[in-house]
Write an enzyme that holds these catalytic residues in place. Structure first.
Site, PDB file in Angstrom:
ATOM      1  N   LYS A   1       0.751  -1.130   0.061  1.00 56.08           N
ATOM      2  CA  LYS A   1       0.182  -0.069   0.050  1.00 56.08           C
ATOM      3  C   LYS A   1       0.748   1.253   0.061  1.00 56.08           C
ATOM      4  CE  LYS A   1      -4.129  -2.021   2.206  1.00 56.08           C
ATOM      5  NZ  LYS A   1      -5.094  -1.865   3.459  1.00 56.08           N
TER       6      LYS A   1
ATOM      7  N   ASP B   1     -10.348   2.105   2.632  1.00 53.01           N
ATOM      8  CA  ASP B   1     -10.477   1.308   3.809  1.00 53.01           C
ATOM      9  C   ASP B   1     -11.410   2.033   4.970  1.00 53.01           C
ATOM     10  OD1 ASP B   1      -9.027  -0.938   2.957  1.00 53.01           O
ATOM     11  OD2 ASP B   1      -7.194   0.134   3.693  1.00 53.01           O
TER      12      ASP B   1
ATOM     13  N   ALA C   1      -1.795   1.493  16.245  1.00 53.63           N
ATOM     14  CA  ALA C   1      -1.471   2.436  15.384  1.00 53.63           C
ATOM     15  C   ALA C   1      -0.557   2.074  14.250  1.00 53.63           C
ATOM     16  CB  ALA C   1      -0.509   3.256  16.490  1.00 53.63           C
ATOM     17  N   GLY C   2      -1.102   1.152  13.574  1.00 53.86           N
ATOM     18  CA  GLY C   2      -0.443   0.666  12.395  1.00 53.86           C
ATOM     19  C   GLY C   2      -1.066   1.533  11.154  1.00 53.86           C
TER      20      GLY C   2
ATOM     21  N   GLY D   1     -14.651  -7.678  11.040  1.00 54.96           N
ATOM     22  CA  GLY D   1     -14.307  -6.832  10.140  1.00 54.96           C
ATOM     23  C   GLY D   1     -14.873  -7.268   8.644  1.00 54.96           C
TER      24      GLY D   1
END
Length: 271
Positions: free
Chosen positions: A65, A102, A127-128, A236
């Site tokens: 990405k 996303d 926190a990725g 998800g």
């Protein structure tokens, strides 16, 4: 026939070909969609080969990405905030644009679940790249505060610095003691069947505990959240389908209904 693909490494587990094939049938679109395993050190070459063979656009997943972000001629505002691109498309002049669906996929799935994000306070764990990509769209949806907590606070502060005072960064042990109607797990803990190491008291007033990962069975975070009193626990899978629907709309100008596709995916996982 217009050709699309998803690039990743690994890629064999991807649900994207099934999802987009379902979308195409539903919207009466003639297209093909495949999964492409790109070498870790040759993503750009794989993409250029795909384009040379008639590729019209693509999705991009881990670990490419950030490379996709650098490859695009221009990127959307939400891709800039995410620092990553998961959707490629060409404009009429042939320029390559990068977007990130996303965050809007998460927002759309939460709204599908009946969550009112306006003035909502959210506890976002991790926190990725997964977190970085969703903070902006959550704020755009009217969220009043995002408490971004991570095992190492420095990474959380790095993300929070890109946003305004509505985003508060902290370590797991420093999470403010206040009600969180929505708690989102964006950590990679689910890959090892673990959960984030936070105190259960933070979920006492939680309406929805949402895990960005998914599996055939409830994730460790979902099971633990239920034990702590969260009223509803969801994985998800809906976000996966919703972000794909946004990409399909960018490419084809048609918004598919995610509900029937989500139902079929759940049936597949249950087999």
């Amino acid at each position: 026939m217009d050709r699309y693909a998803v690039f990743g490494n690994p890629i064999g587990q991807s649900k994207s070909p099934f999802i987009h094939t379902q979308f195409a049938e539903q919207c009466q679109q003639q297209l093909s969609y495949e999964a492409i395993l790109a070498p870790v050190d040759a993503f750009a070459d794989s993409w250029q080969t795909f384009v040379a063979q008639g590729g019209c656009g693509a999705n991009v997943t881990a670990p490419f990405k950030q490379q996709a972000y650098q490859l695009a001629d221009s990127v959307s505002e939400r891709a800039k905030l995410a620092g990553a691109v998961n959707t490629f498309y060409f404009d009429e002049s042939g320029k390559l644009h990068g977007d990130n669906t996303d965050g809007i996929g998460l927002v759309n799935d939460l709204q599908r679940l009946g969550i009112n994000l306006n003035a909502c306070r959210i506890l976002l764990l991790g926190a990725g790249g997964a977190s970085r990509g969703v903070v902006g769209p959550l704020l755009d949806a009217g969220v009043s505060q995002v408490v971004l907590a991570n095992r190492t606070p420095e990474k959380a502060h790095s993300i929070a610095a890109s946003f305004d005072s509505r985003v508060l960064a902290c370590g797991f042990a420093q999470i403010p003691h206040q009600p969180y109607p929505l708690v989102i797990n964006a950590t990679s803990s689910g890959l090892s069947h673990q959960r984030p190491d936070i105190a259960g008291e933070h979920l006492q007033h939680t309406e929805l505990a949402y895990d960005m990962s998914y599996a055939a069975q409830p994730t460790a975070f979902m099971s633990w959240s239920k034990q702590q009193g969260a009223k509803q626990q969801v994985d998800g899978l809906g976000m996966l389908v919703a972000q794909a629907a946004e990409a399909f709309y960018i490419w084809r100008g048609k918004k598919p209904d995610i509900a029937p596709v989500l139902t079929r995916l759940k049936q597949q996982l249950a087999i």
